[in-house]
Design a protein around this motif. Structure first.
Motif, short mmCIF file in Angstrom:
data_model
loop_
_atom_site.label_atom_id
_atom_site.label_comp_id
_atom_site.label_asym_id
_atom_site.label_seq_id
_atom_site.Cartn_x
_atom_site.Cartn_y
_atom_site.Cartn_z
N ARG A 131 -14.93 -14.99 -8.14
CA ARG A 131 -13.81 -14.14 -7.71
C ARG A 131 -12.86 -13.75 -8.84
N GLU A 132 -12.59 -14.69 -9.71
CA GLU A 132 -11.61 -14.45 -10.79
C GLU A 132 -12.08 -13.38 -11.78
N ARG A 133 -13.41 -13.16 -11.83
CA ARG A 133 -13.97 -12.17 -12.76
C ARG A 133 -13.85 -10.75 -12.24
N PHE A 134 -13.63 -10.60 -10.94
CA PHE A 134 -13.64 -9.28 -10.32
C PHE A 134 -12.30 -8.98 -9.67
N ILE A 135 -11.31 -8.72 -10.52
CA ILE A 135 -9.97 -8.45 -10.01
C ILE A 135 -9.73 -6.93 -10.07
N PRO A 136 -9.51 -6.29 -8.92
CA PRO A 136 -9.28 -4.84 -8.96
C PRO A 136 -7.96 -4.50 -9.60
N ASP A 137 -7.89 -3.33 -10.26
CA ASP A 137 -6.61 -2.88 -10.81
C ASP A 137 -5.67 -2.51 -9.68
N PHE A 138 -6.24 -1.86 -8.64
CA PHE A 138 -5.41 -1.64 -7.46
C PHE A 138 -6.22 -1.64 -6.18
N ILE A 139 -5.51 -1.94 -5.11
CA ILE A 139 -6.10 -1.88 -3.76
C ILE A 139 -5.24 -0.88 -3.01
N SER A 140 -5.86 0.13 -2.41
CA SER A 140 -5.04 1.11 -1.70
C SER A 140 -5.61 1.37 -0.32
N GLY A 141 -4.77 1.98 0.52
CA GLY A 141 -5.21 2.32 1.87
C GLY A 141 -4.06 2.21 2.84
N ASP A 142 -4.37 2.48 4.12
CA ASP A 142 -3.32 2.30 5.13
C ASP A 142 -3.14 0.80 5.43
N LEU A 143 -4.01 0.02 4.85
CA LEU A 143 -3.91 -1.45 4.86
C LEU A 143 -3.93 -2.03 6.28
N ASP A 144 -4.77 -1.39 7.12
CA ASP A 144 -4.94 -1.95 8.47
C ASP A 144 -6.16 -2.88 8.53
N SER A 145 -6.89 -2.97 7.44
CA SER A 145 -8.10 -3.79 7.45
C SER A 145 -8.08 -4.95 6.46
N ALA A 146 -7.44 -4.76 5.32
CA ALA A 146 -7.41 -5.85 4.32
C ALA A 146 -6.60 -7.01 4.90
N PHE A 147 -7.15 -8.21 4.82
CA PHE A 147 -6.42 -9.38 5.33
C PHE A 147 -5.22 -9.68 4.44
N PRO A 148 -4.06 -10.03 5.04
CA PRO A 148 -2.88 -10.35 4.24
C PRO A 148 -3.16 -11.42 3.19
N THR A 149 -3.99 -12.41 3.54
CA THR A 149 -4.28 -13.48 2.57
C THR A 149 -5.05 -12.94 1.36
N VAL A 150 -5.93 -11.97 1.65
CA VAL A 150 -6.73 -11.36 0.57
C VAL A 150 -5.82 -10.52 -0.33
N LEU A 151 -4.91 -9.74 0.30
CA LEU A 151 -3.98 -8.93 -0.48
C LEU A 151 -3.10 -9.82 -1.35
N GLU A 152 -2.65 -10.92 -0.76
CA GLU A 152 -1.80 -11.87 -1.49
C GLU A 152 -2.55 -12.45 -2.69
N PHE A 153 -3.83 -12.81 -2.45
CA PHE A 153 -4.65 -13.38 -3.53
C PHE A 153 -4.72 -12.41 -4.71
N TYR A 154 -5.08 -11.14 -4.41
CA TYR A 154 -5.25 -10.19 -5.51
C TYR A 154 -3.91 -9.79 -6.13
N LYS A 155 -2.86 -9.76 -5.29
CA LYS A 155 -1.53 -9.43 -5.84
C LYS A 155 -1.14 -10.49 -6.87
N ASN A 156 -1.39 -11.75 -6.53
CA ASN A 156 -1.06 -12.85 -7.46
C ASN A 156 -1.89 -12.81 -8.73
N LYS A 157 -3.05 -12.17 -8.65
CA LYS A 157 -3.92 -12.05 -9.84
C LYS A 157 -3.62 -10.77 -10.62
N GLY A 158 -2.63 -9.99 -10.17
CA GLY A 158 -2.21 -8.82 -10.94
C GLY A 158 -2.59 -7.46 -10.36
N SER A 159 -3.30 -7.43 -9.23
CA SER A 159 -3.66 -6.13 -8.64
C SER A 159 -2.41 -5.46 -8.08
N ASP A 160 -2.34 -4.12 -8.25
CA ASP A 160 -1.30 -3.34 -7.55
C ASP A 160 -1.76 -3.12 -6.13
#
Ligand SMILES: Cc1ncc(C[n+]2csc(CCOP(=O)(O)OP(=O)(O)O)c2C)c(N)n1
Ligand SMILES: O=c1ccn([C@@H]2O[C@H](COP(=O)(O)O)[C@@H](O)[C@H]2O)c(=O)[nH]1
Length: 232
Positions: free
Chosen positions: A47-76
């Motif tokens: 997981r740590e090797r594949f950090i997106p630069d950003f995650i976008s969308g209406d955000l009705d599908s991405a799990f809050p825990t997943v968004l939090e994980f990537y946000k903490n790793k630097g994803s916008d």
């Protein structure tokens, strides 16, 4: 007479590189809404090797825990609430804007997913390609499972199909009305200044002729699709 104003070369090696080493060669990595959940699951211990630069969308599908994980790793995390365009269309527009901002020239934009499952979403993926028809935008190649799709703009195209990952079947689909003048080489069933149009002629179940190069000249946007051996 066919009007030809652009020349493009597409190589499936660029696709191969993108799939083989996205952490090494992708300039910008993006997840579209629920795609972040898929990446989170699929990457597993890597997981740590594949950090997106950003995650976008209406955000009705991405799990809050997943968004939090990537946000903490630097994803916008970019919320795009507009409900008139798909998350894929909006994210591709954002991506093109960022490439422009960074003055980055890239070979291709590789989208993984979007050709399976819900039929409305498959059509929407193809429609996204129609939104991005500008001569200075890099080609967008969509791959999922054993299929690849890419919109060819009016002009002449050289497709290098000699990497060994091609499966053999291919098609040319006039998704944006009629293509009145299409000429090809490198296929089992070639076209010579012919019209492709739904209800007239559409080239499906065509086959690469083994020469490793396909030339397509078209006067209107035309979808190129072909089979890939390695499922993604
Ligand atoms: C004429 C018309 N039909 C349908 C819609 C609805 N619509 C089009 S794009 C879009 C957003 C789709 O979001 P996305 O996350 O890409 O797909 P989802 O998984 O939510 O279906 C919506 C709601 C609309 N705005 N206008
Ligand atoms: O069945 C599907 C579902 C989604 N997509 C693509 O993903 C984005 C985001 O969708 P969410 O459902 O909000 O996660 C959507 O715009 C499609 O491009 C898909 O291809 N097939």
């Amino acid at each position: 007479m066919c009007s030809v104003d652009t020349k493009h070369t597409l190589t499936s090696q660029a696709v191969y590189r993108g799939v083989e080493g996205p952490t090494l060669s992708a300039v910008i990595k993006v997840c579209v809404d629920g795609g972040a959940n898929r990446l989170h699951d699929l990457a597993g211990s890597e997981r740590e090797r594949f950090i997106p630069d950003f995650i976008s969308g209406d955000l009705d599908s991405a799990f809050p825990t997943v968004l939090e994980f990537y946000k903490n790793k630097g994803s916008d995390i970019i919320h795009t609430p507009d409900q008139d365009y798909t998350d894929f269309t909006k994210s591709t527009q954002l991506l093109l804007g960022k490439l422009l901002e960074k003055k980055e020239q890239v070979d291709i934009i590789l989208a993984v997913g979007g050709l399976g499952g819900r039929f409305d979403q498959i059509m929407a993926s193809i429609e996204t390609l129609c939104h991005m028809q500008t001569a200075d935008a890099p080609p967008i190649i969509v791959i999922q499972q054993n299929s690849l799709a890419c919109l060819l703009l009016p002009g002449s195209h050289t497709l290098s199909v000699n990497t060994g990952i091609e499966k053999g079947w291919c098609g040319l689909i006039p998704i944006d009305g009629s293509c009145d003048h299409v000429t090809t080489s490198g296929l089992k069933w070639n076209l010579v200044d012919q019209r492709l149009q739904f209800g007239v002629l559409v080239s499906t179940s065509n086959t690469l002729d083994g020469s490793g190069i396909v030339h397509v000249t078209t006067d209107a946007p035309l979808l190129w699709t072909m089979g890939l051996k390695n499922a993604v």
